[in-house]
Write a protein that holds these residues in place. Structure first.
Motif, PDB file in Angstrom:
ATOM      1  N   LEU A   1      -1.320  -6.312   5.105  1.00  0.00           N
ATOM      2  CA  LEU A   1      -1.202  -5.145   6.094  1.00  0.00           C
ATOM      3  C   LEU A   1       0.296  -5.585   6.540  1.00  0.00           C
ATOM      4  O   LEU A   1       1.023  -6.235   6.247  1.00  0.00           O
ATOM      5  CB  LEU A   1      -2.168  -5.395   7.299  1.00  0.00           C
ATOM      6  CG  LEU A   1      -3.687  -5.223   6.861  1.00  0.00           C
ATOM      7  CD1 LEU A   1      -4.626  -5.549   8.106  1.00  0.00           C
ATOM      8  CD2 LEU A   1      -4.037  -3.825   6.277  1.00  0.00           C
ATOM      9  N   ALA A   2       0.700  -4.380   7.322  1.00  0.00           N
ATOM     10  CA  ALA A   2       2.185  -4.283   7.973  1.00  0.00           C
ATOM     11  C   ALA A   2       3.005  -4.183   6.678  1.00  0.00           C
ATOM     12  O   ALA A   2       3.978  -4.680   6.563  1.00  0.00           O
ATOM     13  CB  ALA A   2       2.330  -5.530   8.953  1.00  0.00           C
TER      14      ALA A   2
ATOM     15  N   ALA B   1      -3.347   3.198  12.011  1.00  0.00           N
ATOM     16  CA  ALA B   1      -4.816   3.472  12.044  1.00  0.00           C
ATOM     17  C   ALA B   1      -5.545   2.725  10.769  1.00  0.00           C
ATOM     18  O   ALA B   1      -6.635   2.191  11.094  1.00  0.00           O
ATOM     19  CB  ALA B   1      -5.194   4.952  11.877  1.00  0.00           C
ATOM     20  N   THR B   2      -4.846   2.613   9.671  1.00  0.00           N
ATOM     21  CA  THR B   2      -5.680   1.911   8.697  1.00  0.00           C
ATOM     22  C   THR B   2      -5.438   0.502   8.647  1.00  0.00           C
ATOM     23  O   THR B   2      -6.437  -0.210   8.604  1.00  0.00           O
ATOM     24  CB  THR B   2      -4.768   2.220   7.039  1.00  0.00           C
ATOM     25  OG1 THR B   2      -4.574   3.381   6.943  1.00  0.00           O
ATOM     26  CG2 THR B   2      -5.164   1.374   5.887  1.00  0.00           C
ATOM     27  N   MET B   3      -4.295  -0.185   9.414  1.00  0.00           N
ATOM     28  CA  MET B   3      -4.372  -1.650   9.891  1.00  0.00           C
ATOM     29  C   MET B   3      -5.554  -1.985  10.846  1.00  0.00           C
ATOM     30  O   MET B   3      -6.269  -2.688  10.579  1.00  0.00           O
ATOM     31  CB  MET B   3      -2.950  -1.615  10.335  1.00  0.00           C
ATOM     32  CG  MET B   3      -2.898  -3.222  10.881  1.00  0.00           C
ATOM     33  SD  MET B   3      -1.253  -3.321  11.544  1.00  0.00           S
ATOM     34  CE  MET B   3      -1.749  -3.024  13.373  1.00  0.00           C
ATOM     35  N   LEU B   4      -5.668  -1.163  11.836  1.00  0.00           N
ATOM     36  CA  LEU B   4      -6.623  -1.301  12.874  1.00  0.00           C
ATOM     37  C   LEU B   4      -8.062  -1.279  12.133  1.00  0.00           C
ATOM     38  O   LEU B   4      -8.788  -2.151  12.316  1.00  0.00           O
ATOM     39  CB  LEU B   4      -6.500  -0.206  14.062  1.00  0.00           C
ATOM     40  CG  LEU B   4      -5.304  -0.530  14.746  1.00  0.00           C
ATOM     41  CD1 LEU B   4      -5.197   0.453  15.754  1.00  0.00           C
ATOM     42  CD2 LEU B   4      -4.971  -1.850  15.356  1.00  0.00           C
TER      43      LEU B   4
ATOM     44  N   GLY C   1      -6.531  -5.045   0.393  1.00  0.00           N
ATOM     45  CA  GLY C   1      -5.804  -3.888   0.808  1.00  0.00           C
ATOM     46  C   GLY C   1      -6.487  -2.837   1.808  1.00  0.00           C
ATOM     47  O   GLY C   1      -6.914  -3.321   2.636  1.00  0.00           O
ATOM     48  N   ASP C   2      -6.679  -1.584   1.542  1.00  0.00           N
ATOM     49  CA  ASP C   2      -7.497  -0.649   2.455  1.00  0.00           C
ATOM     50  C   ASP C   2      -8.753  -0.288   2.032  1.00  0.00           C
ATOM     51  O   ASP C   2      -9.269   0.571   2.111  1.00  0.00           O
ATOM     52  CB  ASP C   2      -6.668   0.561   2.616  1.00  0.00           C
ATOM     53  CG  ASP C   2      -6.253   1.030   1.341  1.00  0.00           C
ATOM     54  OD1 ASP C   2      -5.572   2.156   1.168  1.00  0.00           O
ATOM     55  OD2 ASP C   2      -6.670   0.566   0.220  1.00  0.00           O
ATOM     56  N   ILE C   3      -9.469  -1.463   1.249  1.00  0.00           N
ATOM     57  CA  ILE C   3     -10.740  -1.103   0.737  1.00  0.00           C
ATOM     58  C   ILE C   3     -11.642  -2.269   1.372  1.00  0.00           C
ATOM     59  O   ILE C   3     -11.904  -3.166   1.101  1.00  0.00           O
ATOM     60  CB  ILE C   3     -10.642  -1.353  -0.864  1.00  0.00           C
ATOM     61  CG1 ILE C   3      -9.682  -0.329  -1.497  1.00  0.00           C
ATOM     62  CG2 ILE C   3     -11.996  -1.094  -1.266  1.00  0.00           C
ATOM     63  CD1 ILE C   3      -9.588  -0.608  -2.798  1.00  0.00           C
TER      64      ILE C   3
ATOM     65  N   LEU D   1       0.849  -1.285  -0.027  1.00  0.00           N
ATOM     66  CA  LEU D   1      -0.144   0.004   0.009  1.00  0.00           C
ATOM     67  C   LEU D   1       1.152   1.275  -0.101  1.00  0.00           C
ATOM     68  O   LEU D   1       2.128   1.256   0.581  1.00  0.00           O
ATOM     69  CB  LEU D   1      -0.866   0.037   1.074  1.00  0.00           C
ATOM     70  CG  LEU D   1      -1.931  -1.277   1.266  1.00  0.00           C
ATOM     71  CD1 LEU D   1      -2.445  -1.238   2.493  1.00  0.00           C
ATOM     72  CD2 LEU D   1      -2.527  -1.260   0.019  1.00  0.00           C
ATOM     73  N   PRO D   2       0.411   2.338  -0.435  1.00  0.00           N
ATOM     74  CA  PRO D   2      -0.594   2.564  -1.260  1.00  0.00           C
ATOM     75  C   PRO D   2      -0.760   2.038  -2.859  1.00  0.00           C
ATOM     76  O   PRO D   2       0.330   1.749  -3.336  1.00  0.00           O
ATOM     77  CB  PRO D   2      -0.904   4.000  -1.692  1.00  0.00           C
ATOM     78  CG  PRO D   2       0.496   4.600  -1.408  1.00  0.00           C
ATOM     79  CD  PRO D   2       1.470   3.617  -0.555  1.00  0.00           C
ATOM     80  N   ALA D   3      -1.962   1.421  -3.166  1.00  0.00           N
ATOM     81  CA  ALA D   3      -1.688   1.132  -4.547  1.00  0.00           C
ATOM     82  C   ALA D   3      -3.406   1.174  -5.163  1.00  0.00           C
ATOM     83  O   ALA D   3      -4.247   1.727  -4.325  1.00  0.00           O
ATOM     84  CB  ALA D   3      -1.880  -0.402  -4.279  1.00  0.00           C
TER      85      ALA D   3
END
Ligand SMILES: CNc1nc2cc3c(=O)[nH]c(N)nc3c(CCc3ccccc3)c2[nH]1
Length: 373
Positions: free
Chosen positions: A218-219, A225-228, A192-194, A152-154
């Motif tokens: 992740l990591a 914050a994004t991971m959590l 990812g972060d979606i 990430l970011p991607a």
């Protein structure tokens, strides 16, 4: 035949759980921290020491071991447990993550990942089937599906295609793994972060009825914050009666935060790698022992610790060993760090069982602040 792989939740505190994974080679107390033994050794540690400080399971790595000494060779020699004299559970990663970060000339397609060895340039194919075959040859007790982890970011399109490919590979891994009583294959949630992609990945993997579920992707450079947030997105869609493994995490603070959100298993190279570079984790926070301020500090790292590396040797001596690049320095700091991580996990398990996780986390984080000042 009694199911030889069982997970029992003994107590909960909010979303946090404490329990046990019971396997033929031993019991894994959760929440668990799993030391990384990439090439068949937890660097700078004897296996007896790793066990004595409280680790119930160590990690091996398909990518490294398939290149050297080779999966078929490990099998001919009796398997990884015999070779490394670790008779307890071993979890192995599928290799895809390491290929993307270590190998040269990588070509990923539906079949799998073709790559060149970072050791000798030889070419290899890691397919879902071959990854499961390698993990079987190594003798791994908990095997991970082959997946595609996007840094990430991607772009959303890259995250989506990697998540869907990983689901197709999960199916192929499940078929290749078949039915191996006493062993387990875990799926890996991507996306990812979606949030929508994370939920779709989790639901599809749960449909495969696997023995455990990892949260991957992740990591990999995202903010905590994004991971959590991703853990909070995925957790409600994972079965409560199966283990959850957050891959590659993390710092002590990452771990306590993730435990309070329902994660059971962790791995991270931090305690071992940092130890080799002079960084120590203590109940008072993280210290860089290379720093000149320790040159004449005759106090131990932590007199209240049960680990000799923490309660016996002076910071001044450890500072000297680190500055001099002495092997004993790497050994003692690795020992201290793994001991601290295992003591943290034991404290978390005890606090959850007593219903006082929030207090424990508060006390623990207060201790860390002392050092940072
Ligand atoms: C440091 N951060 C980190 N994020 C990760 C994400 C993934 C992921 O999405 N998929 C897979 N398969 N592995 C991941 C790993 C490697 C964990 C590991 C290393 C060594 C031995 C056994 C296991 C990660 N590590």
């Amino acid at each position: 035949m009694t199911d030889q792989f069982s997970f029992t939740v003994a107590a909960t505190d909010g979303a946090a759980r404490t329990g046990e994974i019971r396997m033929p080679r031993g019991v894994i107390r959760t929440p668990a921290f799993m030391p990384v033994g990439t090439a068949g050794t937890v660097k700078a540690m004897y296996p007896e020491q790793v066990k004595a400080l409280g680790a119930d399971v160590v990690l091996g790595n398909t990518y490294h071991l398939m290149l050297r000494p080779g999966a078929e060779r490990v099998a001919r020699l009796g398997g990884l447990h015999a070779m490394m004299q670790w008779p307890y559970p071993i979890l192995t990663d599928s290799g895809g993550f390491q290929v993307m970060s270590l190998a040269g000339l990588r070509k990923l397609d539906e079949t799998g990942v073709r790559f060149q060895s970072h050791l000798d340039g030889s070419t290899h194919l890691l397919s879902p089937e071959r990854s499961i075959e390698i993990q079987g040859l190594l003798g791994s007790d908990i095997q991970m599906q082959l997946d595609e982890c996007v840094r990430l970011p991607a772009p959303e399109s890259a995250i989506e295609s990697a998540m869907r490919l990983s689901l197709r590979w999960a199916e192929r891994c499940r078929i290749a793994f078949g039915d191996q009583p006493g062993k387990a294959m875990f799926g890996i949630v991507q996306g990812g972060d979606i949030p929508a992609l994370r939920v779709e990945s989790a639901k599809a993997l749960v449909g495969l009825d696997l023995k455990g579920y990892a949260i991957g992707g992740l990591a990999v450079g995202e903010p905590q914050a994004t991971m959590l947030a991703m853990i909070e997105t995925v957790e409600p869609h994972l079965p409560t009666h199966k283990p959850r493994y957050l891959m590659g995490v993390g710092t002590p603070d990452d771990i306590v935060q993730a435990v309070s959100r329902g994660i059971d298993m962790f791995d991270c190279v931090m305690p071992t790698r940092a130890g080799r570079h002079g960084m120590v984790y203590t109940r008072h926070g993280r210290l860089n022992l290379r720093n000149a301020r320790f040159a004449e500090d005759n106090s131990p790292l932590d007199p209240d610790s049960t680990c000799p590396a923490a309660n016996l040797y002076s910071k001044a001596y450890l500072h000297h060993l680190v500055r001099a690049g002495e092997i004993l320095g790497m050994m003692l700091l690795t020992w201290n760090n793994l001991s601290y991580y295992q003591d943290l996990m034991a404290g978390l398990r005890k606090a959850i069982a007593a219903g006082r996780l929030a207090d424990f986390i508060g006390e623990t984080r207060e201790g860390w602040e002392k050092a940072e000042r």
